[in-house]
Design a protein around this motif. Structure first.
Motif, PDB file in Angstrom:
ATOM      1  N   VAL A   7       0.839  -1.203   0.000  1.00 34.20           N
ATOM      2  CA  VAL A   7       0.000   0.000   0.000  1.00 34.20           C
ATOM      3  C   VAL A   7       0.874   1.254   0.000  1.00 34.20           C
ATOM      4  CG1 VAL A   7      -1.671   1.332   1.339  1.00 34.20           C
ATOM      5  CG2 VAL A   7      -1.915  -1.152   1.140  1.00 34.20           C
ATOM      6  N   GLY A   8       0.591   2.182  -0.918  1.00 35.45           N
ATOM      7  CA  GLY A   8       1.337   3.430  -0.997  1.00 35.45           C
ATOM      8  C   GLY A   8       2.541   3.387  -1.904  1.00 35.45           C
ATOM      9  N   SER A   9       2.900   2.209  -2.409  1.00 35.44           N
ATOM     10  CA  SER A   9       4.055   2.110  -3.297  1.00 35.44           C
ATOM     11  C   SER A   9       3.655   2.439  -4.726  1.00 35.44           C
ATOM     12  CB  SER A   9       4.646   0.705  -3.238  1.00 35.44           C
ATOM     13  OG  SER A   9       3.737  -0.237  -3.769  1.00 35.44           O
ATOM     14  N   ILE A  10       4.638   2.757  -5.543  1.00 35.51           N
ATOM     15  CA  ILE A  10       4.410   3.116  -6.944  1.00 35.51           C
ATOM     16  C   ILE A  10       4.845   1.945  -7.811  1.00 35.51           C
ATOM     17  CG2 ILE A  10       4.975   4.755  -8.777  1.00 35.51           C
ATOM     18  CD1 ILE A  10       5.530   6.829  -6.608  1.00 35.51           C
ATOM     19  N   VAL A  11       3.944   1.476  -8.651  1.00 31.20           N
ATOM     20  CA  VAL A  11       4.172   0.296  -9.476  1.00 31.20           C
ATOM     21  C   VAL A  11       4.176   0.720 -10.940  1.00 31.20           C
ATOM     22  CG1 VAL A  11       3.375  -2.022 -10.042  1.00 31.20           C
ATOM     23  CG2 VAL A  11       2.937  -1.084  -7.767  1.00 31.20           C
ATOM     24  N   SER A  17       2.131   4.224 -14.748  1.00 34.50           N
ATOM     25  CA  SER A  17       2.557   4.200 -13.352  1.00 34.50           C
ATOM     26  C   SER A  17       1.336   4.318 -12.457  1.00 34.50           C
ATOM     27  CB  SER A  17       3.528   5.350 -13.079  1.00 34.50           C
ATOM     28  OG  SER A  17       3.920   5.370 -11.729  1.00 34.50           O
ATOM     29  N   PHE A  18       1.291   3.472 -11.415  1.00 32.39           N
ATOM     30  CA  PHE A  18       0.142   3.441 -10.512  1.00 32.39           C
ATOM     31  C   PHE A  18       0.617   3.374  -9.063  1.00 32.39           C
ATOM     32  CE2 PHE A  18      -1.034   1.395 -14.487  1.00 32.39           C
ATOM     33  CZ  PHE A  18      -2.194   2.067 -14.831  1.00 32.39           C
ATOM     34  N   ASP A  60     -12.402 -10.549  -6.360  1.00 29.79           N
ATOM     35  CA  ASP A  60     -11.568  -9.808  -5.420  1.00 29.79           C
ATOM     36  C   ASP A  60     -10.399  -9.178  -6.159  1.00 29.79           C
ATOM     37  OD1 ASP A  60     -10.241 -12.067  -6.059  1.00 29.79           O
ATOM     38  OD2 ASP A  60      -9.734 -12.652  -4.024  1.00 29.79           O
ATOM     39  N   GLY A  61      -9.698  -8.297  -5.474  1.00 29.05           N
ATOM     40  CA  GLY A  61      -8.556  -7.658  -6.099  1.00 29.05           C
ATOM     41  C   GLY A  61      -8.067  -6.463  -5.314  1.00 29.05           C
ATOM     42  N   VAL A  62      -6.850  -6.045  -5.626  1.00 29.00           N
ATOM     43  CA  VAL A  62      -6.235  -4.877  -5.013  1.00 29.00           C
ATOM     44  C   VAL A  62      -6.443  -3.683  -5.942  1.00 29.00           C
ATOM     45  CG1 VAL A  62      -4.041  -3.866  -4.303  1.00 29.00           C
ATOM     46  CG2 VAL A  62      -4.524  -6.260  -3.800  1.00 29.00           C
ATOM     47  N   ARG A  63      -6.889  -2.583  -5.388  1.00 30.48           N
ATOM     48  CA  ARG A  63      -7.149  -1.389  -6.179  1.00 30.48           C
ATOM     49  C   ARG A  63      -5.879  -0.534  -6.313  1.00 30.48           C
ATOM     50  NH1 ARG A  63     -10.656  -4.268  -7.125  1.00 30.48           N
ATOM     51  NH2 ARG A  63     -12.885  -4.067  -6.678  1.00 30.48           N
ATOM     52  N   VAL A  64      -5.762   0.137  -7.457  1.00 32.71           N
ATOM     53  CA  VAL A  64      -4.652   1.066  -7.678  1.00 32.71           C
ATOM     54  C   VAL A  64      -5.208   2.373  -8.235  1.00 32.71           C
ATOM     55  CG1 VAL A  64      -2.964  -0.772  -8.098  1.00 32.71           C
ATOM     56  CG2 VAL A  64      -4.216   0.198 -10.026  1.00 32.71           C
ATOM     57  N   ARG A  65      -4.396   3.426  -8.142  1.00 27.64           N
ATOM     58  CA  ARG A  65      -4.743   4.729  -8.691  1.00 27.64           C
ATOM     59  C   ARG A  65      -3.575   5.234  -9.536  1.00 27.64           C
ATOM     60  NH1 ARG A  65      -8.899   7.619  -6.263  1.00 27.64           N
ATOM     61  NH2 ARG A  65      -9.968   6.474  -4.604  1.00 27.64           N
ATOM     62  N   ARG A  66      -3.901   5.958 -10.601  1.00 31.19           N
ATOM     63  CA  ARG A  66      -2.831   6.489 -11.438  1.00 31.19           C
ATOM     64  C   ARG A  66      -2.009   7.514 -10.657  1.00 31.19           C
ATOM     65  NH1 ARG A  66      -2.159   6.082 -16.652  1.00 31.19           N
ATOM     66  NH2 ARG A  66      -4.331   5.472 -17.024  1.00 31.19           N
ATOM     67  N   ARG A 187      -0.828  15.550   1.190  1.00 30.84           N
ATOM     68  CA  ARG A 187      -1.698  14.707   0.369  1.00 30.84           C
ATOM     69  C   ARG A 187      -1.333  13.239   0.491  1.00 30.84           C
ATOM     70  NH1 ARG A 187      -1.598  18.895  -4.708  1.00 30.84           N
ATOM     71  NH2 ARG A 187      -3.092  20.384  -3.823  1.00 30.84           N
ATOM     72  N   ARG A 188      -2.394  12.403   0.486  1.00 37.11           N
ATOM     73  CA  ARG A 188      -2.236  10.953   0.621  1.00 37.11           C
ATOM     74  C   ARG A 188      -3.011  10.267  -0.501  1.00 37.11           C
ATOM     75  NH1 ARG A 188      -4.580  10.573   6.545  1.00 37.11           N
ATOM     76  NH2 ARG A 188      -5.925  12.176   5.639  1.00 37.11           N
ATOM     77  N   PRO A 189      -2.462  10.242  -1.702  1.00 39.73           N
ATOM     78  CA  PRO A 189      -3.222   9.719  -2.844  1.00 39.73           C
ATOM     79  C   PRO A 189      -3.590   8.251  -2.729  1.00 39.73           C
ATOM     80  CG  PRO A 189      -0.928  10.158  -3.449  1.00 39.73           C
ATOM     81  CD  PRO A 189      -1.142  10.762  -2.107  1.00 39.73           C
ATOM     82  N   TRP A 190      -2.857   7.471  -1.910  1.00 43.24           N
ATOM     83  CA  TRP A 190      -3.208   6.056  -1.778  1.00 43.24           C
ATOM     84  C   TRP A 190      -4.507   5.853  -0.993  1.00 43.24           C
ATOM     85  CZ3 TRP A 190       0.346   8.616   1.125  1.00 43.24           C
ATOM     86  CH2 TRP A 190       0.258   8.510   2.500  1.00 43.24           C
ATOM     87  N   LEU A 191      -4.969   6.894  -0.312  1.00 40.01           N
ATOM     88  CA  LEU A 191      -6.203   6.793   0.470  1.00 40.01           C
ATOM     89  C   LEU A 191      -7.382   7.431  -0.257  1.00 40.01           C
ATOM     90  CD1 LEU A 191      -4.872   7.487   4.071  1.00 40.01           C
ATOM     91  CD2 LEU A 191      -5.282   5.299   2.934  1.00 40.01           C
ATOM     92  N   GLY A 192      -7.288   7.563  -1.565  1.00 36.92           N
ATOM     93  CA  GLY A 192      -8.412   8.052  -2.359  1.00 36.92           C
ATOM     94  C   GLY A 192      -8.738   9.504  -2.082  1.00 36.92           C
ATOM     95  N   ASN A 193      -9.917   9.758  -1.582  1.00 38.64           N
ATOM     96  CA  ASN A 193     -10.383  11.128  -1.346  1.00 38.64           C
ATOM     97  C   ASN A 193     -10.105  11.593   0.079  1.00 38.64           C
ATOM     98  OD1 ASN A 193     -11.461  11.282  -4.001  1.00 38.64           O
ATOM     99  ND2 ASN A 193     -13.295  10.173  -3.322  1.00 38.64           N
ATOM    100  N   ALA A 194      -9.053  11.103   0.677  1.00 38.87           N
ATOM    101  CA  ALA A 194      -8.713  11.500   2.042  1.00 38.87           C
ATOM    102  C   ALA A 194      -8.388  12.988   2.090  1.00 38.87           C
ATOM    103  CB  ALA A 194      -7.524  10.687   2.550  1.00 38.87           C
TER     104      ALA A 194
END
Length: 583
Positions: A7-11, A17-18, A60-66, A187-194
């Protein structure tokens, strides 16, 4: 998902890149549940979940964000937010020249774990703020590479508003962004709209693939009796109820009888009471030590005691996850080496849980970095993995160890390592008044270096890749042991080869060979005469040509090592714990 891309890493996936989203966004419908009672109580959760390995048809699955959101086009050199490229649906390409977009190489992060896009406009306009702080100059940014060198000087940023072209050189200076009055926006982009957090830390420029852009904070524990019985997992969801029945055996008997109708195994009141008593004993042992890591120290002490006591195979069944026996032959051949009580761990289960992560600062200890949360709201589970394998446990003779550690020459070398480590911790500490203590002393450095020497030897003689073996140290005033175990459950896992290395005859041969090998390094005399090597100078006689290991095998990031404490130095062989055995 636990050690590399959590969680929070860049892949990086192809040319995109996500960032891995928080665990509160994961769909864990079919993900297996992992139970490890001792570790779960320390981390304040009820269970662990194995990150799902999904295919296209899985629910099921792990979600990612750009992330990052700023991209450049290698065709027209445009540098802007990805949404402004007018990409066709389902594609990440420039709408004008149809070239695949390139995610920004640079991001901005702070030690609190916050991360966001690099402020390209402010960097390019730092000496020409025509449009004010908001960046409304009316122009469009461009990014190109001159190709003259591979340095940052060749990465050039320009704007169509007419400002002079600037390079990225100097962007990685510690004060580069703060000098531009660029502050962390929390900012915490891994937490969506946090919502953004208030943050007073100074941000740093990082490459998005940098190792310090994401560092996992992993906690581990071995499954030991009485919790190693695989059938106790069926009780994990009911412990809150069972604790209330501690003083009412009849009520507990009725509850367990009802539970038996749902499971394939019948639990006795006596066994459950024994588990509750063990839980109470563990809580008491943790309260005795009030240090910052007392819970984790207590976990290690419990494991150390159980590894010494052992658990014979003939007293267990196939559901038990811990089997530890003394070797069949006499261990007298190990007496000259000061090695006592070797144990063959024929069955072993280790659970590794991702507790949090850090950025910018490397987690050298448990208390010197900020732990960024994996979810916006607290969850009753954490992502984890389990490794089932085998190992060899060794102890050093306590009296001989104490006599050796009293030597002034030995203490001087250990104090040098400790001083260098404390200086590094002070430099990295966020609060100078709360610097964590260094674990380095002669006992710990000796055990650590011995574990490395044995792993290297077994990787050569036993056919194991060094990365498939892992150390687990038990070193403080009351412990002097080490466990070398399999670090992976693949083909180098539990085939019995590692346990065979723990038989005294084989172990004596491996010890002698490892120590003889440690007497000479291809980097000598520079290596053995080193006054400080490695990050922060926290190693002495240790380099990649002698005792360093793959970092996945080491608990201390290849730090706090000195092979001179094993075999001595050419000028003073007596400082080596094993110098008499080598004679």
């Amino acid at each position: 998902m636990i050690t590399t891309y959590g969680v929070g890493s860049i892949v990086a996936v192809d040319n995109e890149s996500f960032m891995v989203s928080g665990i509160d966004s994961w769909n864990m419908t079919d993900a297996p549940t992992i139970y490890e009672h001792r570790l779960a109580r320390v981390l304040g959760v009820k269970s662990f979940r194995l990150p799902p390995a999904s295919d296209d048809t899985s629910k099921d699955g792990v979600r990612v964000r750009r992330f990052p959101l700023w991209h450049s086009c290698p065709g027209c050199n445009a540098l802007q937010h990805v949404s402004r490229f007018n990409s066709p649906p389902g594609k990440n390409e420039c709408g004008d020249c149809h070239e695949e977009l390139v995610p920004s190489r640079f991001v901005m992060a702070c030690p609190e774990g916050h991360i966001e896009d690099f402020p390209y406009w402010k960097w390019a306009h730092r000496n020409n703020r025509q449009g004010g702080e908001a960046g409304l100059c009316g122009g469009e940014l461009r990014l190109r590479t001159s190709g003259r060198t591979a340095s940052l000087r060749s990465i050039l940023i320009s704007c169509t508003c007419g400002i002079p072209e600037v390079s990225m050189e100097g962007a990685f200076r510690r004060t580069a962004l703060s000098d531009l009055k660029v502050y962390c926006n929390g900012r915490r982009p891994w937490l969506g709209n946090a919502p953004a957090e208030h943050c007073a830390e100074k941000p740093r420029t990082l490459q998005r693939g940098s190792s310090v852009a994401w560092q996992p904070i992993v906690r581990t524990a071995l499954s030991i009796p009485p919790w190693s019985d695989g059938r106790t997992a069926q009780l994990e969801q009911h412990w809150d109820d069972l604790r209330t029945m501690r003083d009412n055996p009849d009520e507990m008997a009725g509850f367990l009888k009802a539970l038996t109708l749902k499971t394939d195994h019948e639990f006795s009141v006596e066994k459950v009471m024994a588990l509750l008593e063990a839980e109470n004993h563990e809580d008491t042992s943790q309260e005795e030590d009030k240090g910052p890591d007392s819970a984790y120290v207590a976990l290690r002490k419990q494991e150390y005691e159980r590894l010494i006591a052992g658990r014979p195979e003939n007293g267990t069944d196939h559901e038990d996850q811990f089997v530890c026996e003394p070797p069949r032959s006499s261990a007298a051949t190990l007496t000259p080496y000061g090695v006592a009580g070797p144990m063959l761990v024929k069955r072993l289960r280790e659970v590794r849980a991702l507790k949090a992560f850090s950025r910018v600062d490397t987690p050298e200890t448990h208390t010197d970095v900020h732990e960024a949360a994996l979810s916006l709201a607290p969850m009753d589970w954490l992502p984890a993995m389990e490794v089932q394998g085998e190992g060899v446990f060794l102890r050093l003779d306590e009296q001989r160890l104490q006599d050796w550690a009293r030597s002034s020459a030995v203490a001087a070398r250990a104090d040098r390592i400790r001083a260098n480590h404390l200086r590094m911790l002070r430099d990295r500490a966020q609060d100078p008044a709360n610097v964590p203590d260094s674990p380095a002393d002669a006992r710990m450095v000796l055990l650590h270096t011995l574990a490395h020497a044995l792993i290297n030897e077994w990787s050569l003689d036993g056919g194991y890749p060094a990365a498939s073996l892992r150390e687990r140290l038990y070193a403080d005033d009351s412990m002097a042991g080490l466990l070398v175990c399999t670090a992976t459950s693949d083909s180098a896992g539990s085939l019995g080869g590692l346990v065979a290395q723990g038989e005294p005859d084989r172990l004596e041969s491996a010890l002698y060979s490892a120590l003889r090998r440690a007497q000479w390094c291809s980097a000598d005399p520079l290596c053995v005469e080193s006054a400080g090597s490695g990050v922060g100078g926290i190693n002495l006689a240790a380099c990649h040509a002698c005792v360093l290991l793959p970092e996945t095998s080491c608990e201390h990031n290849n730090g706090l090592l000195d092979r001179a404490l094993l075999i001595g130095t050419p000028g003073d062989p007596s400082i080596g714990f094993f110098h008499e055995a080598l004679r």
